[in-house]
Design a protein around this motif. Structure first.
Motif, mmCIF file in Angstrom:
data_model
loop_
_atom_site.group_PDB
_atom_site.id
_atom_site.type_symbol
_atom_site.label_atom_id
_atom_site.label_comp_id
_atom_site.label_asym_id
_atom_site.label_seq_id
_atom_site.Cartn_x
_atom_site.Cartn_y
_atom_site.Cartn_z
ATOM 1 N N ARG A 97 1.532 77.823 40.268
ATOM 2 C CA ARG A 97 2.944 77.897 39.899
ATOM 3 C C ARG A 97 3.256 79.351 39.558
ATOM 4 O O ARG A 97 2.594 79.945 38.716
ATOM 5 N N ILE A 98 4.255 79.890 40.210
ATOM 6 C CA ILE A 98 4.693 81.252 39.930
ATOM 7 C C ILE A 98 5.932 81.135 39.049
ATOM 8 O O ILE A 98 6.849 80.374 39.363
ATOM 9 N N PRO A 99 5.984 81.853 37.923
ATOM 10 C CA PRO A 99 7.102 81.696 36.993
ATOM 11 C C PRO A 99 8.490 81.992 37.568
ATOM 12 O O PRO A 99 9.458 81.403 37.135
ATOM 13 N N CYS A 100 8.572 82.887 38.536
ATOM 14 C CA CYS A 100 9.887 83.160 39.116
ATOM 15 C C CYS A 100 9.727 83.535 40.589
ATOM 16 O O CYS A 100 8.682 84.036 40.995
ATOM 17 N N MET A 101 10.767 83.292 41.343
ATOM 18 C CA MET A 101 10.721 83.531 42.791
ATOM 19 C C MET A 101 10.397 84.984 43.147
ATOM 20 O O MET A 101 9.738 85.239 44.126
ATOM 21 N N ALA A 102 10.866 85.922 42.367
ATOM 22 C CA ALA A 102 10.672 87.333 42.682
ATOM 23 C C ALA A 102 9.560 87.970 41.847
ATOM 24 O O ALA A 102 9.558 89.177 41.638
ATOM 25 N N CYS A 103 8.606 87.171 41.391
ATOM 26 C CA CYS A 103 7.526 87.685 40.541
ATOM 27 C C CYS A 103 6.768 88.799 41.264
ATOM 28 O O CYS A 103 6.206 88.569 42.340
ATOM 29 N N VAL A 129 -12.468 81.969 43.484
ATOM 30 C CA VAL A 129 -12.920 80.725 44.115
ATOM 31 C C VAL A 129 -13.903 81.015 45.246
ATOM 32 O O VAL A 129 -14.930 80.337 45.384
ATOM 33 N N ALA A 130 -13.624 82.033 46.048
ATOM 34 C CA ALA A 130 -14.507 82.376 47.168
ATOM 35 C C ALA A 130 -15.905 82.766 46.704
ATOM 36 O O ALA A 130 -16.878 82.606 47.449
ATOM 37 N N ALA A 131 -16.030 83.243 45.475
ATOM 38 C CA ALA A 131 -17.333 83.657 44.943
ATOM 39 C C ALA A 131 -18.225 82.470 44.559
ATOM 40 O O ALA A 131 -19.423 82.655 44.321
ATOM 41 N N LEU A 132 -17.656 81.277 44.510
ATOM 42 C CA LEU A 132 -18.450 80.105 44.128
ATOM 43 C C LEU A 132 -19.382 79.690 45.262
ATOM 44 O O LEU A 132 -18.963 79.635 46.424
ATOM 45 N N PRO A 133 -20.627 79.369 44.942
ATOM 46 C CA PRO A 133 -21.544 78.871 45.970
ATOM 47 C C PRO A 133 -21.009 77.582 46.588
ATOM 48 O O PRO A 133 -20.475 76.721 45.894
ATOM 49 N N GLY A 134 -21.116 77.481 47.906
ATOM 50 C CA GLY A 134 -20.702 76.281 48.606
ATOM 51 C C GLY A 134 -19.271 76.294 49.092
ATOM 52 O O GLY A 134 -18.859 75.425 49.856
ATOM 53 N N VAL A 135 -18.484 77.288 48.673
ATOM 54 C CA VAL A 135 -17.098 77.384 49.138
ATOM 55 C C VAL A 135 -17.100 78.056 50.509
ATOM 56 O O VAL A 135 -17.648 79.133 50.683
ATOM 57 N N THR A 136 -16.483 77.388 51.479
ATOM 58 C CA THR A 136 -16.453 77.906 52.848
ATOM 59 C C THR A 136 -15.117 78.549 53.216
ATOM 60 O O THR A 136 -15.061 79.358 54.130
ATOM 61 N N ALA A 137 -14.051 78.165 52.526
ATOM 62 C CA ALA A 137 -12.726 78.718 52.791
ATOM 63 C C ALA A 137 -11.859 78.496 51.562
ATOM 64 O O ALA A 137 -12.074 77.541 50.809
ATOM 65 N N VAL A 138 -10.894 79.382 51.360
ATOM 66 C CA VAL A 138 -9.976 79.259 50.221
ATOM 67 C C VAL A 138 -8.554 79.435 50.730
ATOM 68 O O VAL A 138 -8.262 80.397 51.448
ATOM 69 N N LYS A 139 -7.704 78.517 50.329
ATOM 70 C CA LYS A 139 -6.272 78.629 50.628
ATOM 71 C C LYS A 139 -5.543 78.552 49.304
ATOM 72 O O LYS A 139 -5.738 77.614 48.523
ATOM 73 N N VAL A 140 -4.711 79.551 49.033
ATOM 74 C CA VAL A 140 -3.915 79.596 47.805
ATOM 75 C C VAL A 140 -2.454 79.450 48.211
ATOM 76 O O VAL A 140 -1.959 80.213 49.039
ATOM 77 N N VAL A 141 -1.793 78.445 47.639
ATOM 78 C CA VAL A 141 -0.392 78.193 47.976
ATOM 79 C C VAL A 141 0.438 78.103 46.706
ATOM 80 O O VAL A 141 -0.053 77.700 45.654
ATOM 81 N N GLU A 142 1.692 78.493 46.820
ATOM 82 C CA GLU A 142 2.610 78.386 45.686
ATOM 83 C C GLU A 142 3.138 76.947 45.615
ATOM 84 O O GLU A 142 3.510 76.371 46.632
ATOM 85 N N ALA A 143 3.153 76.401 44.417
ATOM 86 C CA ALA A 143 3.599 75.022 44.189
ATOM 87 C C ALA A 143 5.045 75.034 43.711
ATOM 88 O O ALA A 143 5.342 74.689 42.576
ATOM 89 N N TRP A 144 5.956 75.439 44.587
ATOM 90 C CA TRP A 144 7.365 75.534 44.196
ATOM 91 C C TRP A 144 7.948 74.170 43.852
ATOM 92 O O TRP A 144 8.914 74.082 43.093
ATOM 93 N N GLU A 145 7.349 73.110 44.364
ATOM 94 C CA GLU A 145 7.834 71.762 44.061
ATOM 95 C C GLU A 145 7.506 71.333 42.630
ATOM 96 O O GLU A 145 8.030 70.336 42.145
ATOM 97 N N GLU A 146 6.638 72.077 41.989
ATOM 98 C CA GLU A 146 6.280 71.830 40.585
ATOM 99 C C GLU A 146 6.535 73.111 39.801
ATOM 100 O O GLU A 146 5.615 73.865 39.520
ATOM 101 N N PRO A 147 7.768 73.377 39.429
ATOM 102 C CA PRO A 147 8.085 74.644 38.774
ATOM 103 C C PRO A 147 7.360 74.841 37.446
ATOM 104 O O PRO A 147 7.126 73.892 36.702
ATOM 105 N N TRP A 148 7.024 76.101 37.200
ATOM 106 C CA TRP A 148 6.421 76.484 35.927
ATOM 107 C C TRP A 148 7.490 76.442 34.850
ATOM 108 O O TRP A 148 8.637 76.829 35.082
ATOM 109 N N THR A 149 7.104 75.964 33.678
ATOM 110 C CA THR A 149 7.994 76.020 32.518
ATOM 111 C C THR A 149 7.221 76.580 31.334
ATOM 112 O O THR A 149 5.983 76.530 31.293
#
Length: 111
Positions: free
Chosen positions: A52-58, A72-92
């Motif tokens: 969750r990003i606190p504001c759209m223009a952060c 996350v990529a540094a963890l053993p056993g992780v083969t790929a990492v995808k980071v996505v913004e959860a705009w559908e769940e706004p930060w408060t």
């Protein structure tokens, strides 16, 4: 020669790894700031982290995304990492844990 396959981390392990990723503006982890919306780990070691990003223009969005990816990529056993913004769940502000609220207050950061 037989080598042991790396064990895929569970979501709890990934969440613990995110404790080292701080908000760029506050000396507290994204977890404590309430900015981690969720973690999904696939059987093949692929990890998807929703933030969750606190504001759209952060201005810190790229820094946050990179920090999450690297932790996350540094963890053993992780083969790929995808980071996505959860705009559908706004930060408060209510998502910030009490200790971080005190830290912010004590350092003159309003929330």
């Amino acid at each position: 020669m037989v080598t042991a396959a790396a064990v895929v981390p569970d979501a709890e392990t990934v969440m613990a790894a995110l404790e080292v990723v701080n908000d760029p503006h506050v000396p507290s982890s994204l977890r404590r700031m309430g900015m981690v919306a969720g973690v999904e780990v696939a059987p093949d070691g692929g990890v998807r982290v929703r933030i969750r990003i606190p504001c759209m223009a952060c201005p810190g969005t790229a820094m946050i995304r990179d920090g999450v990816h690297d932790a996350v990529a540094a963890l053993p056993g992780v083969t790929a990492v995808k980071v996505v913004e959860a705009w559908e769940e706004p930060w408060t502000r209510d998502m910030v844990d009490p200790a971080t609220r005190r830290l912010m207050h004590d350092n003159g950061i309003q929330i």
